[in-house]
Design an enzyme around this catalytic site. Sequence first.
Site, PDB file in Angstrom:
ATOM      1  N   TYR A 135       0.824  -1.221   0.000  1.00  0.00           N
ATOM      2  CA  TYR A 135       0.000   0.000   0.000  1.00  0.00           C
ATOM      3  C   TYR A 135       0.852   1.262   0.000  1.00  0.00           C
ATOM      4  CZ  TYR A 135      -4.199  -2.752   1.102  1.00  0.00           C
ATOM      5  OH  TYR A 135      -5.243  -3.637   1.080  1.00  0.00           O
ATOM      6  N   LYS A 190       2.551 -15.311   2.683  1.00  0.00           N
ATOM      7  CA  LYS A 190       2.487 -15.979   1.373  1.00  0.00           C
ATOM      8  C   LYS A 190       3.928 -16.313   1.017  1.00  0.00           C
ATOM      9  CE  LYS A 190       0.055 -17.315  -2.217  1.00  0.00           C
ATOM     10  NZ  LYS A 190      -0.901 -18.426  -2.147  1.00  0.00           N
ATOM     11  N   ASP A 222      -4.081 -17.822   1.696  1.00  0.00           N
ATOM     12  CA  ASP A 222      -5.236 -18.466   1.053  1.00  0.00           C
ATOM     13  C   ASP A 222      -5.856 -19.497   1.990  1.00  0.00           C
ATOM     14  OD1 ASP A 222      -2.732 -19.602   0.685  1.00  0.00           O
ATOM     15  OD2 ASP A 222      -3.235 -20.571  -1.203  1.00  0.00           O
ATOM     16  N   ASP A 246      -6.013  -6.257   5.762  1.00  0.00           N
ATOM     17  CA  ASP A 246      -7.162  -5.476   5.292  1.00  0.00           C
ATOM     18  C   ASP A 246      -8.303  -6.430   4.915  1.00  0.00           C
ATOM     19  OD1 ASP A 246      -8.752  -3.495   4.269  1.00  0.00           O
ATOM     20  OD2 ASP A 246      -7.451  -2.979   2.587  1.00  0.00           O
ATOM     21  N   ASP A 250     -11.824  -7.832   7.487  1.00  0.00           N
ATOM     22  CA  ASP A 250     -13.225  -7.669   7.071  1.00  0.00           C
ATOM     23  C   ASP A 250     -13.927  -9.025   7.014  1.00  0.00           C
ATOM     24  OD1 ASP A 250     -13.119  -4.959   6.953  1.00  0.00           O
ATOM     25  OD2 ASP A 250     -13.790  -4.796   4.872  1.00  0.00           O
TER      26      ASP A 250
END
Length: 363
Positions: A135, A190, A222, A246, A250
């Site tokens: 980001y 990852k 994943d 992020d 959620d």
Amino acid sequence: MKIAILPGDGIGPEIVAEAVRVLRALELPLEMETAPVGGAAYEAHGHPLPESTLKLAQAADAVLFGAVGDWKYDKLERPLRPEQAILGLRKHLGLFANLRPAICYPQLTHASSLKPELVAGLDILIVRELTGDIYFGQPRGRRTAPDGAFAGAPEAFDTMRYSRPEIERIAHVAFQAARKRGKKVTSVDKANVLETFQFWKDVVTEVHAQYPDVQLEHMYVDNAAMQLVKAPKAFDVIVTGNMFGDILSDEAAMLTGSIGMLPSASLDANNKGLYEPSHGSAPDIAGKGVANPLATILSAAMMLRYSLAQPEAADRIERAVQAVLAAGLRTGDIWSEGTTRVGTREMGDAVVAAITGKTITKS
Ligand code: NAD
């Protein structure tokens, strides 16, 4: 203990007012001062994060934040939009750790889209790194692809990067939080594909050596996304980078089904923090007195626990919230057949009554 109160826009002032009443009911030596932020600050001072508001936040031991934003500001140029206030506060206060609990209260299991037995009693904490990763990594931009199969074509690119100190400090936050809870950390990465996250995994493993009492497991992102809907109760604390956090925070929030119940904290290196509900300013219900204040009230509890070293007071608030739910009181967003619908103010009244030991009655 100085608290900066920044109510903001939409339902912000209504829900923050209830959290302030709950804090006052604890009868602790708290100094609270209010300042405008977001659209309210733009109206009053021409900027979403005026110097006076920033100074108040910097001088305080903690910040209690409502929410910012309203569709009516969508046409403003980006630096003047209400949401810029949050980014500005994060930057100026050095808030790098975002803590989002996902708790499913027994009375609200029906609100989840998962089977009740999967979520009943769920209590997990997502620790998301907030200031690094793809980001913010440089370089980034648009250019003509210099090489590869599409050389010469227009392309866009971002850079994923994490430095050792950035990973170390977020790992410490996660291990220390786990010590106050179930003593287990799942580090999500990852590492099988990304160099950045192999490094992440190595550094988290090194930091873990200082926390032998906490269990550490590593999980690919994943798989973590799958496990969160398959067996969410197997997690205690999840620590991960900005982008994965992020998305997963959620996903975890939705396991509980009720956004009006979810608090959050953003901390700096000294545990000073900004505390806010996970939801937005809900302009669609602003001013109607129907918003659920519990996420903000629970954010105040997190503030007492993480920034003000008042764990007993935090427990008192959390027990009071459980008592009002057990008494069957519900705002519209969590209402179901057989429970009593109340407004923002009545919900605040009930939490205050539970804290001060008065009986909660269904109105
Ligand atoms: P939102 O979270 O404000 O609302 C989504 C839905 O949930 C709405 O139907 C709303 O009525 C409901 N809702 C949210 N909080 C509730 C509560 N406490 N009680 C009852 N119902 C509640 O998201 P949105 O509608 O996408 O965004 C509205 C504005 O909020 C936008 O301007 C957005 O930029 C801003 N926003 C701010 C923050 C923040 O301040 N941290 C976060 C997200 C969105």
